[in-house]
Design an enzyme around this catalytic site. Sequence first.
Site, PDB file in Angstrom:
ATOM      1  N   TYR A 141       0.728  -0.847  -0.286  1.00  0.00           N
ATOM      2  CA  TYR A 141      -0.091  -0.105   0.080  1.00  0.00           C
ATOM      3  C   TYR A 141       1.105   1.559  -0.098  1.00  0.00           C
ATOM      4  O   TYR A 141       0.413   2.072  -1.122  1.00  0.00           O
ATOM      5  CB  TYR A 141      -0.810  -0.122   1.147  1.00  0.00           C
ATOM      6  CG  TYR A 141      -1.983   1.111   1.268  1.00  0.00           C
ATOM      7  CD1 TYR A 141      -2.842   1.535   0.557  1.00  0.00           C
ATOM      8  CD2 TYR A 141      -1.452   1.635   2.251  1.00  0.00           C
ATOM      9  CE1 TYR A 141      -3.843   2.048   0.548  1.00  0.00           C
ATOM     10  CE2 TYR A 141      -2.323   3.636   2.349  1.00  0.00           C
ATOM     11  CZ  TYR A 141      -3.274   3.384   2.138  1.00  0.00           C
ATOM     12  OH  TYR A 141      -4.759   4.202   1.844  1.00  0.00           O
ATOM     13  N   LYS A 145       1.296   4.176  -3.100  1.00  0.00           N
ATOM     14  CA  LYS A 145       0.576   5.189  -2.621  1.00  0.00           C
ATOM     15  C   LYS A 145       1.685   6.684  -2.471  1.00  0.00           C
ATOM     16  O   LYS A 145       1.867   7.716  -3.298  1.00  0.00           O
ATOM     17  CB  LYS A 145      -0.427   5.690  -0.613  1.00  0.00           C
ATOM     18  CG  LYS A 145      -1.030   4.856  -0.871  1.00  0.00           C
ATOM     19  CD  LYS A 145      -2.167   5.442  -2.021  1.00  0.00           C
ATOM     20  CE  LYS A 145      -4.325   5.588  -1.800  1.00  0.00           C
ATOM     21  NZ  LYS A 145      -4.504   6.100  -2.280  1.00  0.00           N
ATOM     22  N   ARG A 199      -2.352   5.403  18.433  1.00  0.00           N
ATOM     23  CA  ARG A 199      -0.875   6.225  17.261  1.00  0.00           C
ATOM     24  C   ARG A 199      -1.115   7.682  16.815  1.00  0.00           C
ATOM     25  O   ARG A 199      -0.716   8.114  16.290  1.00  0.00           O
ATOM     26  CB  ARG A 199      -1.061   5.365  16.059  1.00  0.00           C
ATOM     27  CG  ARG A 199      -1.889   5.334  15.324  1.00  0.00           C
ATOM     28  CD  ARG A 199      -0.974   4.676  13.887  1.00  0.00           C
ATOM     29  NE  ARG A 199      -2.475   4.321  12.838  1.00  0.00           N
ATOM     30  CZ  ARG A 199      -2.113   3.544  11.897  1.00  0.00           C
ATOM     31  NH1 ARG A 199      -1.875   2.044  11.478  1.00  0.00           N
ATOM     32  NH2 ARG A 199      -2.871   3.715  10.999  1.00  0.00           N
TER      33      ARG A 199
END
Length: 240
Positions: A141, A145, A199
């Site tokens: 991924y 991106k 996070r």
Amino acid sequence: MRLQGKRAFITAAGQGIGRAIAEHYIREGASVTATDLKADLLDGLHCTHFALDVMDKAALTQAIEDAAPDILVNCAGFVHGGTILEATDEDFEYAMLLNVRSQFHAMQAVLPGMLARGGGAIVNVASVAGSILAAPGRCIYGTSKAAVIGLTKSVAKDYVTQGIRVNSICPGTVDSPSLHDRLRATGDYDAAKTAFIARQPMGRIGTPEEVALLAVYLGSDESSFTTGHNHVIDGGWANG
């Protein structure tokens, strides 16, 4: 209304970020063509909408040429999980086809019309998980991106003097159906959700509406001096 008189073409507009962008564009006066792989997800949108597989180059090209948009929003994508040792060739190929090549083809299709009309705005949805920062278990991924960001910058550079603006949006963790699917896939939804929230420096995940407001700005004339940039909207995650 900030998009009055603009024609917009949006992919993956059935849910999540894409749906929010479509709804905000309609609200801001744009004439929207909304597409998604699943036609039923587009129900309720008060605009032209139909099913479209963005990996079908011929169908994607024809749909964009017919819509003749002033704004293109490339939102289609998929989040693969896993490290490089867990990744497969099939996963890698699918991610590059859907997350990158569909945006490549969409821009190829939209640019001739935009150039003929003297300008246009392209908004590509990338991710903070890529070249902005590394997220665990997001090898494929993140690679795809990062490629979107590179593609965005390249096209922006090539057409900066011809009225074409190209920008990318890099969201952090955003509340969406795909996020909840990934949380369930961990086998412990509650624990995974707690970890995702932990996070985030703001102590919460983002909303599709927050990303959509940025997409409105980038599609509107308000951002007429902005091109070739990656706009991070991640609640401070990339800020450490």
